[in-house]
Design a protein around this motif. Structure first.
Motif, short mmCIF file in Angstrom:
data_model
loop_
_atom_site.label_atom_id
_atom_site.label_comp_id
_atom_site.label_asym_id
_atom_site.label_seq_id
_atom_site.Cartn_x
_atom_site.Cartn_y
_atom_site.Cartn_z
N MET A 1 0.84 -1.42 -0.16
CA MET A 1 0.12 0.05 0.00
C MET A 1 0.74 1.13 0.08
N GLU A 2 0.59 2.09 -0.93
CA GLU A 2 1.47 3.33 -0.97
C GLU A 2 1.13 4.43 -0.15
N SER A 3 2.19 5.12 0.50
CA SER A 3 2.10 6.09 1.66
C SER A 3 1.40 7.37 1.06
N SER A 4 0.70 7.91 1.89
CA SER A 4 -0.02 9.19 1.55
C SER A 4 1.14 10.41 1.06
N LEU A 5 2.24 10.29 1.66
CA LEU A 5 3.22 11.08 1.17
C LEU A 5 3.60 10.63 -0.46
N LEU A 6 3.69 9.58 -0.73
CA LEU A 6 4.15 9.18 -2.13
C LEU A 6 3.04 9.62 -2.95
N ASN A 7 1.74 9.21 -2.78
CA ASN A 7 0.52 9.56 -3.53
C ASN A 7 0.43 10.98 -3.63
N HIS A 8 0.93 11.70 -2.76
CA HIS A 8 0.80 13.24 -2.82
C HIS A 8 1.74 13.71 -3.65
N VAL A 9 3.04 13.26 -3.73
CA VAL A 9 3.95 13.58 -4.83
C VAL A 9 3.76 13.19 -6.11
N LYS A 10 3.07 12.10 -6.19
CA LYS A 10 2.86 11.73 -7.38
C LYS A 10 1.46 12.42 -8.14
N GLY A 35 8.76 5.26 -15.20
CA GLY A 35 9.77 6.00 -14.66
C GLY A 35 9.71 6.91 -13.26
N ILE A 36 8.40 7.58 -13.35
CA ILE A 36 7.89 8.10 -12.17
C ILE A 36 7.77 7.06 -10.92
N ASP A 37 7.49 6.11 -11.18
CA ASP A 37 7.25 5.01 -10.05
C ASP A 37 8.66 4.78 -9.52
N VAL A 38 9.89 4.97 -10.18
CA VAL A 38 11.07 4.55 -9.69
C VAL A 38 11.64 5.76 -9.24
N SER A 39 11.54 7.05 -10.04
CA SER A 39 12.40 8.21 -9.44
C SER A 39 11.59 8.90 -8.26
N VAL A 40 10.37 8.93 -7.95
CA VAL A 40 9.83 9.72 -6.91
C VAL A 40 10.21 8.94 -5.66
N PRO A 41 9.92 7.64 -5.43
CA PRO A 41 10.19 6.80 -4.14
C PRO A 41 11.72 6.82 -4.03
N ALA A 42 12.61 6.84 -5.08
CA ALA A 42 14.09 6.87 -5.09
C ALA A 42 14.71 8.17 -4.43
N ILE A 43 14.15 9.37 -4.57
CA ILE A 43 14.64 10.76 -4.15
C ILE A 43 14.26 10.69 -2.74
N LEU A 44 12.86 10.14 -2.36
CA LEU A 44 12.21 10.31 -1.24
C LEU A 44 13.14 9.50 -0.30
N LEU A 45 13.61 8.20 -0.42
CA LEU A 45 14.31 7.19 0.21
C LEU A 45 15.78 7.85 0.45
N GLY A 46 16.14 8.44 -0.85
CA GLY A 46 17.67 9.00 -0.63
C GLY A 46 17.56 10.19 0.30
N LEU A 47 16.48 11.24 0.25
CA LEU A 47 16.47 12.04 1.44
C LEU A 47 16.37 11.50 2.84
N GLN A 48 15.44 10.33 2.84
CA GLN A 48 15.47 9.77 4.20
C GLN A 48 16.78 9.26 4.77
N SER A 159 6.96 2.00 3.21
CA SER A 159 6.04 2.09 2.10
C SER A 159 6.91 2.48 0.70
N LEU A 160 7.96 3.54 1.04
CA LEU A 160 8.61 3.73 -0.06
C LEU A 160 9.48 2.71 -0.71
N VAL A 161 10.10 1.87 0.16
CA VAL A 161 10.63 0.59 -0.05
C VAL A 161 10.09 -0.23 -1.07
#
Length: 255
Positions: A1-10, A35-48, A159-161
């Motif tokens: 299940m995707e997080s609200s943060l991920l859904n918000h960004v997407k 590509g968006i399904d990869v880049s968005v969670p990847a950037i968020l995880l990189g920041l985390q 959820s990001l992972v």
């Protein structure tokens, strides 16, 4: 299940935006979506993965770069920003390198290979995802507090992972993403690190142990030949029996 943060960004990536990105990058809308399904969670995880100091530095850079950014029209800024403005490809790539480190170029290679797109297209997807991510984590530029943003990113980590495709091979992203891959498979990286710390001695301890064992082993190898020679002399003397001299002595004693 995707997080609200991920859904918000997407949610910034509407059909219109995806079609524009497709035209801009000369890729199909389907590849843009993947590509968006990869880049968005990847950037968020990189920041985390950043500590407080690292995250604060990235947020300050983003705030300076996007100072005149209209977060209510994220991609209007992106597609309309001429070369040489504050919001430029150079600044975007610099910030992404700050997030991912020296592995960013290899990450782009892995993503382009996974998606079957050009490396420049993969770079464009990450560049387009960055302002959407910044808009999402700062509530459209109204909250730049590193502590609160870090807390939200950590809450959404699992959820990001899970959102990243397992077939992508997260190890290509570096040690943090390799640990995230373990986390994804059900093994917490902190548990793995703890187990390694308790079961494997530090390098200097291992080296000293090997040196001591080697020195002790060398001492015993010196003693072994001496022991064998002594045993051989005793054994050979016992096996000789009574020679002429021993018989003469025995006869004298009898008389």
């Amino acid at each position: 299940m995707e997080s609200s943060l991920l859904n918000h960004v997407k949610s910034y990536f509407t059909e219109e935006v995806i079609n524009k990105l497709g035209v801009n990058l000369n890729e199909s809308p389907e590849n843009i979506k993947k590509g968006i399904d990869v880049s968005v969670p990847a950037i968020l995880l990189g920041l985390q993965s950043k500590n407080k100091e690292g995250l604060s530095g990235i947020l300050n850079s983003a705030k300076n770069m996007l100072g005149n950014f209209d977060f209510n029209d994220v991609f209007g800024n992106f597609f309309g920003a001429p070369s040489g403005t504050d919001y430029s490809k150079f600044e975007t790539q610099h910030m992404l390198t700050s997030i991912f480190g020296e592995r960013f170029s290899s990450i782009l290679d892995s993503v382009s290979s996974y998606l079957g797109i050009k490396g420049s297209s993969a770079a464009g997807l990450f560049g387009a995802s960055l302002p959407a991510v910044v808009a999402g984590i700062t509530h459209k530029g109204t909250n730049w507090n590193a502590d609160s943003i870090s807390a939200v990113l950590t809450q959404n980590k699992s959820s990001l992972v899970a959102a990243l495709p397992s077939t992508l091979g997260l190890g290509a992203f570096g040690s943090f993403f390799a640990a995230a891959d373990e986390f994804k498979s059900g093994t917490s990286s902190s548990v793995v690190d703890k187990a390694e710390a308790t079961s494997v001695p530090p390098p200097h301890v291992r080296e000293r142990f090997h040196e001591e064992r080697k020195s002790k082993g060398g001492f015993w190898w010196l003693l072994i030949p001496l022991i064998l020679i002594g045993a051989w002399l005793l054994f050979s003397k016992g096996c000789q029996g009574s020679g002429p001299e021993e018989e003469r002595d025995a006869m004298i004693q009898q008389h």
